[in-house]
Design a protein around this motif. Sequence first.
Motif, short mmCIF file in Angstrom:
data_model
loop_
_atom_site.label_atom_id
_atom_site.label_comp_id
_atom_site.label_asym_id
_atom_site.label_seq_id
_atom_site.Cartn_x
_atom_site.Cartn_y
_atom_site.Cartn_z
N ALA A 1 -51.33 11.13 101.20
CA ALA A 1 -50.67 9.86 101.56
C ALA A 1 -51.53 9.03 102.50
N LYS A 2 -52.84 9.01 102.22
CA LYS A 2 -53.77 8.25 103.05
C LYS A 2 -53.78 6.78 102.60
N VAL A 3 -53.59 5.89 103.55
CA VAL A 3 -53.62 4.46 103.27
C VAL A 3 -55.07 4.01 103.15
N PRO A 4 -55.45 3.31 102.07
CA PRO A 4 -56.84 2.89 101.90
C PRO A 4 -57.34 2.06 103.09
N HIS A 5 -58.51 2.44 103.60
CA HIS A 5 -59.12 1.74 104.74
C HIS A 5 -60.56 2.18 104.81
N PRO A 6 -61.49 1.28 105.18
CA PRO A 6 -62.90 1.64 105.20
C PRO A 6 -63.23 2.84 106.09
N TRP A 7 -62.47 3.03 107.17
CA TRP A 7 -62.81 4.16 108.03
C TRP A 7 -61.61 4.84 108.72
N ALA A 8 -60.50 4.14 108.88
CA ALA A 8 -59.40 4.69 109.65
C ALA A 8 -58.61 5.74 108.87
N PHE A 9 -58.11 6.74 109.59
CA PHE A 9 -57.25 7.77 108.99
C PHE A 9 -55.80 7.38 109.23
N LEU A 10 -55.26 6.67 108.27
CA LEU A 10 -53.88 6.21 108.34
C LEU A 10 -53.09 6.85 107.21
N HIS A 11 -51.99 7.50 107.56
CA HIS A 11 -51.13 8.16 106.57
C HIS A 11 -49.70 7.69 106.81
N ASP A 12 -49.02 7.27 105.74
CA ASP A 12 -47.70 6.68 105.92
C ASP A 12 -46.55 7.56 105.43
N MET A 13 -46.87 8.75 104.93
CA MET A 13 -45.85 9.69 104.46
C MET A 13 -46.38 11.11 104.69
N VAL A 14 -45.51 12.09 104.58
CA VAL A 14 -45.98 13.47 104.51
C VAL A 14 -46.52 13.68 103.11
N GLY A 15 -47.83 13.87 103.02
CA GLY A 15 -48.46 14.01 101.71
C GLY A 15 -48.94 15.43 101.46
N TYR A 16 -49.66 15.59 100.36
CA TYR A 16 -50.14 16.91 99.93
C TYR A 16 -51.61 16.81 99.53
N ASN A 17 -52.36 17.79 99.89
CA ASN A 17 -53.78 17.83 99.53
C ASN A 17 -53.91 18.49 98.15
N TYR A 18 -53.48 17.78 97.13
CA TYR A 18 -53.38 18.32 95.78
C TYR A 18 -54.39 17.71 94.81
N ARG A 19 -55.33 16.90 95.27
CA ARG A 19 -56.20 16.17 94.37
C ARG A 19 -57.19 17.10 93.68
N LEU A 20 -57.44 16.86 92.39
CA LEU A 20 -58.41 17.65 91.64
C LEU A 20 -59.82 17.22 92.00
N PRO A 21 -60.74 18.16 92.29
CA PRO A 21 -62.14 17.79 92.58
C PRO A 21 -62.85 17.22 91.36
N ASN A 22 -63.83 16.37 91.63
CA ASN A 22 -64.60 15.70 90.59
C ASN A 22 -65.31 16.70 89.68
N ILE A 23 -65.83 17.79 90.25
CA ILE A 23 -66.58 18.76 89.45
C ILE A 23 -65.66 19.45 88.44
N ASN A 24 -64.40 19.68 88.84
CA ASN A 24 -63.44 20.26 87.89
C ASN A 24 -63.05 19.25 86.82
N ALA A 25 -62.90 17.98 87.23
CA ALA A 25 -62.56 16.94 86.27
C ALA A 25 -63.68 16.74 85.25
N ALA A 26 -64.94 16.92 85.69
CA ALA A 26 -66.07 16.81 84.76
C ALA A 26 -65.95 17.84 83.65
N LEU A 27 -65.59 19.06 84.03
CA LEU A 27 -65.37 20.11 83.04
C LEU A 27 -64.24 19.72 82.09
N GLY A 28 -63.17 19.15 82.66
CA GLY A 28 -62.03 18.74 81.84
C GLY A 28 -62.37 17.65 80.85
N CYS A 29 -63.22 16.69 81.24
CA CYS A 29 -63.61 15.62 80.32
C CYS A 29 -64.32 16.20 79.09
#
Length: 396
Positions: free
Chosen positions: A248-276
């Motif tokens: 739940a990170k709010v887009p910003h060039p450098w600041a760490f702003l989060h507006d909800m309780v989020g989850y670190n669930y994002r798939l890494p790029n290297i795994n996505a490359a295999l999936g493609c």
Amino acid sequence: MMKTFSVETVVSVLQSVVPAEERRVPLHEPVFEGNEWLYVKECLDTGWVSSVGKYVDRFEQMLCEYTGVKHAVAVVNGTAALHICLKLVDVQPGDEVLIPALTFVATANAVHYCGAIPHFVDSSQKTLGLDPVKLEQYLQEIADVRTDGCWNRQTGRRIKAVVPMHTFGHPVDLDRLVDVCQRYRLELVEDAAESLGSYYKGKHTGNWGKMSALSFNGNKLVTTGGGGAILTNDESLGRLAKHLTTTAKVPHPWAFLHDMVGYNYRLPNINAALGCAQLEKLPKFIERKRSLVQTYLHAFEKIEGVQLFTEPSFAESNYWLQVLLLDESYKDHRDELLEATDRAKIQTRPVWTPLHRLPMFQQCPRMDVSLAEQLERRIINIPSSPNLEAANHGEA
């Protein structure tokens, strides 16, 4: 002429289909014969290996194009995908969620992660998945439909959602299930973890629920090593799913702003490359697996007491795992057959233990699940890898 059932006969038939090798024949192994090395090497060469990179975006776009769903969000595994799906349809602590008793434990675990309670329902002989006809009959007995939702008269809790799992890639009867959900004010979330490449009446699974979940575990038809995806046709829910799964990170060039309780669930790029690279080969994988069905059907057609399970008439299945279904009179031979195939270096396995029998879920509500219990005693999964049929036909 029919052959009398025996464990030795079944093992012999399996040996006639799977290649004779020194190593054990696996139940389902990944096939890497496309651009996997090229795409993964690019991630290593450029340093884009984590949760940001072009392959994550490309993988999500390819999933949308293949399934016809408008939004896909790649995540770390199928359980995480299902967890977020349930949260986004507003499953609250104390709610009940209807799920099949005969499913992988992740379906119930995701419900529990929300603080909700799994409520187990029976299976269909036609699909091996949730039976909407039995579910409707059961809801007529126990449910009150109010302006604020569906309530369980026996427990006093809200029944919020239904999660069908498309067992071994075979779609459930979605039209009937959608009708039940509409009349009982239930949210539909598809556990499509096993059904990438499966179609219900010409439309890919994952398009009927408000949210749906895929899995790309190492034993799936398409793998990213570990991984999953959230599918939805709702634009706002798609955006929120991506936001929640990236802390739940709010887009910003450098600041760490989060507006909800989020989850670190994002798939890494290297795994996505295999999936493609895997998705590029998916049509070929499914073609081989559907051919393997015909090979097995021919091999077992004259063996008494056992049959190969085939897709329901309204569906086109990916046949993720092939299913041998023992006749009721031969169900007591299941474990003997599992032991015999193990000695023959052919990996087979039983279906999952019905979830209402696991210690952490024994007190959860359930309808009569006698067919699910019967199926558990009769199902054996047999080798199903796409490369098995390639070997049978001399493909490289």
